[in-house]
Each structure stands twice: as C-alpha cells, then as structure tokens.
Design a protein around this motif. Sequence first.
Motif, PDB file in Angstrom:
ATOM      1  N   ILE A   9       0.749  -1.244  -0.086  1.00 23.54           N
ATOM      2  CA  ILE A   9       0.013   0.250  -0.051  1.00 23.54           C
ATOM      3  C   ILE A   9       0.890   1.242   0.038  1.00 23.54           C
ATOM      4  O   ILE A   9       2.016   1.361   0.400  1.00 23.54           O
ATOM      5  CB  ILE A   9      -0.913   0.019   1.218  1.00 23.54           C
ATOM      6  CG1 ILE A   9      -0.136   0.184   2.539  1.00 23.54           C
ATOM      7  CG2 ILE A   9      -1.943  -1.169   1.294  1.00 23.54           C
ATOM      8  CD1 ILE A   9      -0.916   0.398   3.700  1.00 23.54           C
ATOM      9  N   ASP A  10       0.418   2.527  -0.346  1.00 23.53           N
ATOM     10  CA  ASP A  10       0.817   3.585  -0.497  1.00 23.53           C
ATOM     11  C   ASP A  10       0.568   4.342   1.078  1.00 23.53           C
ATOM     12  O   ASP A  10      -0.628   4.894   1.283  1.00 23.53           O
ATOM     13  CB  ASP A  10       0.468   4.484  -1.527  1.00 23.53           C
ATOM     14  CG  ASP A  10       1.214   5.959  -1.539  1.00 23.53           C
ATOM     15  OD1 ASP A  10       1.746   6.449  -0.617  1.00 23.53           O
ATOM     16  OD2 ASP A  10       1.270   6.502  -2.752  1.00 23.53           O
ATOM     17  N   LEU A  11       1.564   3.989   1.845  1.00 23.61           N
ATOM     18  CA  LEU A  11       1.258   4.556   3.302  1.00 23.61           C
ATOM     19  C   LEU A  11       1.092   5.981   3.380  1.00 23.61           C
ATOM     20  O   LEU A  11      -0.039   6.678   4.080  1.00 23.61           O
ATOM     21  CB  LEU A  11       2.122   4.191   4.074  1.00 23.61           C
ATOM     22  CG  LEU A  11       1.940   4.263   5.850  1.00 23.61           C
ATOM     23  CD1 LEU A  11       0.542   3.836   6.260  1.00 23.61           C
ATOM     24  CD2 LEU A  11       2.941   3.904   6.697  1.00 23.61           C
ATOM     25  N   LYS A  12       1.611   7.029   2.503  1.00 19.03           N
ATOM     26  CA  LYS A  12       1.520   8.455   2.700  1.00 19.03           C
ATOM     27  C   LYS A  12       0.374   8.713   2.180  1.00 19.03           C
ATOM     28  O   LYS A  12      -0.317   9.605   2.700  1.00 19.03           O
ATOM     29  CB  LYS A  12       2.840   8.931   1.715  1.00 19.03           C
ATOM     30  CG  LYS A  12       4.048   9.077   2.490  1.00 19.03           C
ATOM     31  CD  LYS A  12       5.059   9.638   1.720  1.00 19.03           C
ATOM     32  CE  LYS A  12       6.340   9.689   2.551  1.00 19.03           C
ATOM     33  NZ  LYS A  12       7.598  10.062   1.631  1.00 19.03           N
ATOM     34  N   LYS A  13      -0.280   8.168   1.060  1.00 19.10           N
ATOM     35  CA  LYS A  13      -1.581   8.348   0.397  1.00 19.10           C
ATOM     36  C   LYS A  13      -2.710   7.841   1.332  1.00 19.10           C
ATOM     37  O   LYS A  13      -3.515   8.852   1.700  1.00 19.10           O
ATOM     38  CB  LYS A  13      -1.843   7.430  -0.706  1.00 19.10           C
ATOM     39  CG  LYS A  13      -2.846   7.786  -1.661  1.00 19.10           C
ATOM     40  CD  LYS A  13      -2.999   7.141  -2.987  1.00 19.10           C
ATOM     41  CE  LYS A  13      -4.021   7.215  -3.987  1.00 19.10           C
ATOM     42  NZ  LYS A  13      -4.073   6.695  -4.877  1.00 19.10           N
ATOM     43  N   LEU A  14      -2.735   6.933   2.298  1.00 17.83           N
ATOM     44  CA  LEU A  14      -3.437   6.589   3.188  1.00 17.83           C
ATOM     45  C   LEU A  14      -3.544   7.439   4.335  1.00 17.83           C
ATOM     46  O   LEU A  14      -4.657   8.107   4.650  1.00 17.83           O
ATOM     47  CB  LEU A  14      -3.234   5.037   3.660  1.00 17.83           C
ATOM     48  CG  LEU A  14      -3.883   4.534   4.774  1.00 17.83           C
ATOM     49  CD1 LEU A  14      -5.419   4.359   4.141  1.00 17.83           C
ATOM     50  CD2 LEU A  14      -3.648   3.242   5.282  1.00 17.83           C
ATOM     51  N   LEU A  15      -2.425   7.771   4.730  1.00 15.90           N
ATOM     52  CA  LEU A  15      -2.280   8.616   5.811  1.00 15.90           C
ATOM     53  C   LEU A  15      -2.927  10.142   5.666  1.00 15.90           C
ATOM     54  O   LEU A  15      -3.552  10.855   5.974  1.00 15.90           O
ATOM     55  CB  LEU A  15      -0.969   8.999   6.274  1.00 15.90           C
ATOM     56  CG  LEU A  15      -0.627   7.868   7.173  1.00 15.90           C
ATOM     57  CD1 LEU A  15       0.993   8.257   7.488  1.00 15.90           C
ATOM     58  CD2 LEU A  15      -1.127   7.626   8.524  1.00 15.90           C
ATOM     59  N   ALA A  16      -2.754  10.659   4.272  1.00 16.81           N
ATOM     60  CA  ALA A  16      -3.268  11.897   3.789  1.00 16.81           C
ATOM     61  C   ALA A  16      -4.736  11.874   3.509  1.00 16.81           C
ATOM     62  O   ALA A  16      -5.405  12.767   4.187  1.00 16.81           O
ATOM     63  CB  ALA A  16      -2.658  12.174   2.152  1.00 16.81           C
ATOM     64  N   LYS A  17      -5.447  10.696   3.338  1.00 23.01           N
ATOM     65  CA  LYS A  17      -6.741  10.539   3.517  1.00 23.01           C
ATOM     66  C   LYS A  17      -7.280  10.915   4.743  1.00 23.01           C
ATOM     67  O   LYS A  17      -8.142  11.283   4.838  1.00 23.01           O
ATOM     68  CB  LYS A  17      -7.295   9.416   2.701  1.00 23.01           C
ATOM     69  CG  LYS A  17      -7.099   9.324   1.227  1.00 23.01           C
ATOM     70  CD  LYS A  17      -7.725   7.865   0.685  1.00 23.01           C
ATOM     71  CE  LYS A  17      -7.467   7.771  -0.879  1.00 23.01           C
ATOM     72  NZ  LYS A  17      -8.149   6.584  -1.428  1.00 23.01           N
ATOM     73  N   LEU A  18      -6.557  10.382   5.549  1.00 25.01           N
ATOM     74  CA  LEU A  18      -7.005  10.264   7.154  1.00 25.01           C
ATOM     75  C   LEU A  18      -7.008  11.823   7.640  1.00 25.01           C
ATOM     76  O   LEU A  18      -7.780  12.170   8.568  1.00 25.01           O
ATOM     77  CB  LEU A  18      -6.146   9.441   7.953  1.00 25.01           C
ATOM     78  CG  LEU A  18      -6.233   7.990   7.828  1.00 25.01           C
ATOM     79  CD1 LEU A  18      -5.421   7.186   8.479  1.00 25.01           C
ATOM     80  CD2 LEU A  18      -7.670   7.277   8.084  1.00 25.01           C
ATOM     81  N   VAL A  19      -6.119  12.454   7.233  1.00 24.45           N
ATOM     82  CA  VAL A  19      -5.988  13.753   7.603  1.00 24.45           C
ATOM     83  C   VAL A  19      -7.142  14.798   7.019  1.00 24.45           C
ATOM     84  O   VAL A  19      -7.659  15.617   7.531  1.00 24.45           O
ATOM     85  CB  VAL A  19      -4.615  14.401   7.231  1.00 24.45           C
ATOM     86  CG1 VAL A  19      -4.390  15.954   7.625  1.00 24.45           C
ATOM     87  CG2 VAL A  19      -3.654  13.735   8.191  1.00 24.45           C
ATOM     88  N   ASP A  20      -7.365  14.409   5.749  1.00 27.02           N
ATOM     89  CA  ASP A  20      -8.300  15.151   5.051  1.00 27.02           C
ATOM     90  C   ASP A  20      -9.726  15.329   5.627  1.00 27.02           C
ATOM     91  O   ASP A  20     -10.295  14.564   6.239  1.00 27.02           O
ATOM     92  CB  ASP A  20      -8.524  14.802   3.626  1.00 27.02           C
ATOM     93  CG  ASP A  20      -7.391  15.068   2.692  1.00 27.02           C
ATOM     94  OD1 ASP A  20      -6.432  16.015   2.974  1.00 27.02           O
ATOM     95  OD2 ASP A  20      -7.121  14.418   1.674  1.00 27.02           O
TER      96      ASP A  20
END
Length: 68
Positions: free
Chosen positions: A57-68
């Motif tokens: 998985i793309d962890l940075k992309k996943l974390l960005a979705k959580l912050v949005d």
Amino acid sequence: MAAPYSVRPKPGATVSMPLYWEEVNKGLKMADFTMVNALDRIQSEGDLFKPVLGKGIDLKKLLAKLVD
C-alpha cells in the motif's frame, strides 16, 4: 510469531501454515500441519501467503486521506 511455512521446534515438527478464515475454528490444532503434509497442502491450495507479498500500500497516500 512464526514466519509462514516455517517449521516450529515442537514435537511433531508442526509448520506455521497460512489458512483461509473459514479454517480458523475451535477444532484447529497445530498438529494438523506438519513437515509430512505441508507440501501436499501447498500443492492443493496454492500459496495463501503470496498476496501479502504483492505491491503493498501507499502509506503516505493513506495517511493523507485520514488527515483530509
């Protein structure tokens, strides 16, 4: 924690075997999977652990979705 397909240092040489969720039940025993039958299971069921080794998985992309 044992790595998949590794032989445990236990009587009977049990093997850490990936399972289907429906196989996980009260009747499941470590002794069900040993050096004697491990290759037969892998030949009949395939490598159940293989999808884990995919692209991941793309962890940075996943974390960005959580912050949005």
